[in-house]
Design a protein around this motif. Structure first.
Motif, mmCIF file in Angstrom:
data_model
loop_
_atom_site.group_PDB
_atom_site.id
_atom_site.type_symbol
_atom_site.label_atom_id
_atom_site.label_comp_id
_atom_site.label_asym_id
_atom_site.label_seq_id
_atom_site.Cartn_x
_atom_site.Cartn_y
_atom_site.Cartn_z
ATOM 1 N N LEU A 224 1.090 -0.599 0.238
ATOM 2 C CA LEU A 224 0.053 -0.137 0.461
ATOM 3 C C LEU A 224 0.729 1.020 0.260
ATOM 4 O O LEU A 224 0.757 2.350 -0.606
ATOM 5 C CB LEU A 224 -0.718 0.490 0.814
ATOM 6 C CG LEU A 224 -2.185 -0.377 1.104
ATOM 7 C CD1 LEU A 224 -1.754 -2.464 0.867
ATOM 8 C CD2 LEU A 224 -3.412 -0.745 2.046
ATOM 9 N N LEU A 225 1.928 1.048 0.810
ATOM 10 C CA LEU A 225 2.553 2.310 0.519
ATOM 11 C C LEU A 225 3.318 2.720 -0.536
ATOM 12 O O LEU A 225 3.605 4.260 -0.512
ATOM 13 C CB LEU A 225 4.241 2.257 2.116
ATOM 14 C CG LEU A 225 4.430 3.386 1.894
ATOM 15 C CD1 LEU A 225 4.119 4.717 2.727
ATOM 16 C CD2 LEU A 225 5.379 3.100 2.961
ATOM 17 N N GLY A 226 3.677 2.028 -0.885
ATOM 18 C CA GLY A 226 4.502 1.375 -2.330
ATOM 19 C C GLY A 226 3.614 2.265 -3.116
ATOM 20 O O GLY A 226 4.330 3.143 -4.484
ATOM 21 N N MET A 227 2.342 1.493 -2.887
ATOM 22 C CA MET A 227 1.610 2.412 -4.573
ATOM 23 C C MET A 227 1.351 3.084 -4.303
ATOM 24 O O MET A 227 1.084 4.208 -5.059
ATOM 25 C CB MET A 227 0.643 1.374 -4.723
ATOM 26 C CG MET A 227 -0.185 0.460 -4.783
ATOM 27 S SD MET A 227 -1.172 -1.313 -5.028
ATOM 28 C CE MET A 227 -1.575 -0.878 -3.853
ATOM 29 N N ALA B 128 7.142 -1.726 -6.862
ATOM 30 C CA ALA B 128 7.099 -3.186 -6.293
ATOM 31 C C ALA B 128 8.589 -3.458 -5.651
ATOM 32 O O ALA B 128 8.176 -4.239 -4.868
ATOM 33 C CB ALA B 128 7.460 -3.729 -8.193
ATOM 34 N N ALA B 129 9.082 -2.817 -5.234
ATOM 35 C CA ALA B 129 10.600 -2.891 -4.415
ATOM 36 C C ALA B 129 10.005 -2.276 -2.818
ATOM 37 O O ALA B 129 10.428 -3.280 -2.051
ATOM 38 C CB ALA B 129 11.551 -1.780 -4.748
ATOM 39 N N GLY C 296 17.817 4.427 -1.794
ATOM 40 C CA GLY C 296 18.216 5.824 -1.867
ATOM 41 C C GLY C 296 18.624 4.912 -3.652
ATOM 42 O O GLY C 296 18.478 6.108 -4.273
ATOM 43 N N VAL C 297 19.872 4.251 -3.388
ATOM 44 C CA VAL C 297 19.933 3.459 -4.815
ATOM 45 C C VAL C 297 18.878 3.366 -6.326
ATOM 46 O O VAL C 297 19.194 4.454 -7.089
ATOM 47 C CB VAL C 297 20.972 2.611 -4.888
ATOM 48 C CG1 VAL C 297 21.477 1.580 -6.292
ATOM 49 C CG2 VAL C 297 21.297 2.202 -3.461
ATOM 50 N N LEU C 298 17.837 3.224 -5.028
ATOM 51 C CA LEU C 298 16.834 2.886 -6.231
ATOM 52 C C LEU C 298 15.894 4.548 -6.785
ATOM 53 O O LEU C 298 15.451 4.830 -8.053
ATOM 54 C CB LEU C 298 15.540 1.994 -6.063
ATOM 55 C CG LEU C 298 14.510 2.222 -6.860
ATOM 56 C CD1 LEU C 298 14.532 1.220 -8.005
ATOM 57 C CD2 LEU C 298 12.997 1.600 -6.085
#
Length: 199
Positions: free
Chosen positions: A112-115, A133-134, A173-175
């Motif tokens: 939910l947070l990612g979306m 997705a991550a 952070g890399v993403l």
């Protein structure tokens, strides 16, 4: 006269380091969420604690994002995603605090947070669905690292501890750099590059 977002020639690793240092917002958010809701042991405490925790984390991340994230949109998305995510995740995990249950709770909250956060990324973001997705993997990893580090997770915190937060922030952070490189008027930092180049 144009004011750049950051000085020319600043290495990308410094931008990543600043984002990673934002892990400090997590223990602050955890304290705030704990003060607002107490231990996460029912639906009300999960929702209230998740909302407060998400608001603090979202504000902290926007602050250290080097201008890449809208403070209002990102904070709102993290507040909503954090509240609803913890509500659903904690319920599905049965409010248990063993490693598997906390990883499950983190993964569900991360969905939910990612979306929500993916929708709050600027339109210049490359493949924002990768962020969505991550997040389940990274949020679950945050809880796993915290548990394995011996932190007293039996207290039912609203978010993982500093060790998990450091792991989460370093990886995310890399993403973020690859999905949303820092831009300035007339300049851009290409994904994977260390320095700005003229656009």
């Amino acid at each position: 006269m144009r004011t750049p977002l950051r000085g020319p020639g600043v290495p990308a690793w410094r931008i990543w380091l600043r984002w990673t240092a934002g892990f400090l917002a997590f223990p602050i958010a955890g304290l705030a969420g704990r003060a607002a809701s107490g231990p996460v042991d029912d639906a009300t405490s999960a929702l209230v604690g998740g909302i407060v925790t998400g608001a603090v984390i979202g504000a902290g991340q926007a602050l250290v994002s080097s201008g890449r994230l809208s403070p209002l949109r990102w904070s709102a998305a993290t507040t909503a995603g954090g509240g609803l995510g913890l509500l659903l995740g904690a319920a599905l995990a049965g409010y248990r605090t063993d490693l598997g249950s906390l990883a499950l709770m983190g993964a569900v909250e991360g969905v939910l947070l990612g979306m929500a956060q993916a929708c709050a990324l600027p339109h210049t973001a490359r493949l924002p669905w990768l962020w969505a997705a991550a997040m389940p993997l990274l949020w679950a990893a945050g809880w796993a690292v915290t548990t394995l580090a011996g932190v007293g997770v039996d207290a039912r915190f609203t978010v993982f501890g500093a060790t998990g937060a450091l792991t989460f922030s370093a990886l995310s952070g890399v993403l973020l750099h690859h999905l949303l490189p820092v831009t300035t008027p007339g300049r851009t930092t290409r994904p994977g590059s260390l320095r700005e180049v003229d656009a």
